[in-house]
Design an enzyme around this catalytic site. Sequence first.
Site: not given
Length: 277
Positions: A221, A255
Amino acid sequence: MTINCKGKLIDFSSPKVMGVLNTTPDSFYDGGYYKNEKELLKQTEKMLLEGATFIDIGAYSSKPGASHISEEEELQRILPVVTSIIKEFPETIISIDTFRSSIAKETVAIGAALINDISGGTLDEKMFETVAKLQVPYILMHMKGTPQNMQKNPTYGNITTELISFFAEQIFKLHQLHLKDVVIDVGFGFGKTLEHNYQLLKDLSLFKNLDVPVLVGISRKSMLYKPLDISAKEALNATTTANTIALLNGANILRVHDVKEAVEAINIVNLLNQAKN
C-alpha cells in the site's frame, strides 16, 4: 480463537495468510495481471502451495478514486472465477471481497466460505442480515466514506478510540443477529492519512480487547511505498517489515499479494514467541 469455514475450523493459535486474487482491471497493484481463467488458476495454485489458508477474490476495485461498477458487472466478473477455483481446488477456503449483500448471497451459494466487506456493513443495509442468515464468517472492515471519496481530507479526533467504538457497535449488531464468527480489519488506507495509518499500526494490539480475530491488509500500500519514494512493485521488503510489526502487535490474518514472504514472517515471529524468557 477459531472461526468455522464451511465446517472447517480455522485455529488462530498461529496467524494465517489470505492471498489476494483480484479480477479487476484497475486494482492498485495487480489490476489486469490475470486476464483469463488459466492465469487466475495458476496464481491460485501458487498461493495455495506457498501456504495461503484463504484466497480472497475481489471484482470491485476499491483503490482511492476507483470507478464504480454495477452489481451485474461485479457478478459477471466474480462468479466464473469462484466456480473455476472450486472445481480445480475444491478444498480452497474462498473469501469474497464485496460490500454488496447480493454478491455475498450468490457466491456463498456456489461455495464461497467468508465475506470480506470493506464497508463494515455501511454501504448495504442488508449485509448484516444476509451474512447472519448465511452463517459464514464476516470480515468487518472500517472505511470512512466510499472508495470514490474516502481520501478527501479524512479527519478523526482519536482514530484508535473512534475505530474501537465503531467495531464494538458493529460487532454488537452482528451478535444480536446470532452471527458467531466476526473478524475485524482497521482498513489501512481506507479514509486515512499516512499519520492515521501508522497510528493504527502502532496501536494494533489495543484492538485485541474486542476479542475477535484481527486481519491486517497492508500489502504494497501507498503508506509503505510513498514515504520511501518507491513504487508498489518495489514495496515487498516494506510490506514484510510492516507485516512483521502487525504480527508482533497481535495480527491473526495477513492479507497479502506475496504469500511466501508472509508465511516466512509468521514462522519467524512464531519462533520468537516460542523462545523461553
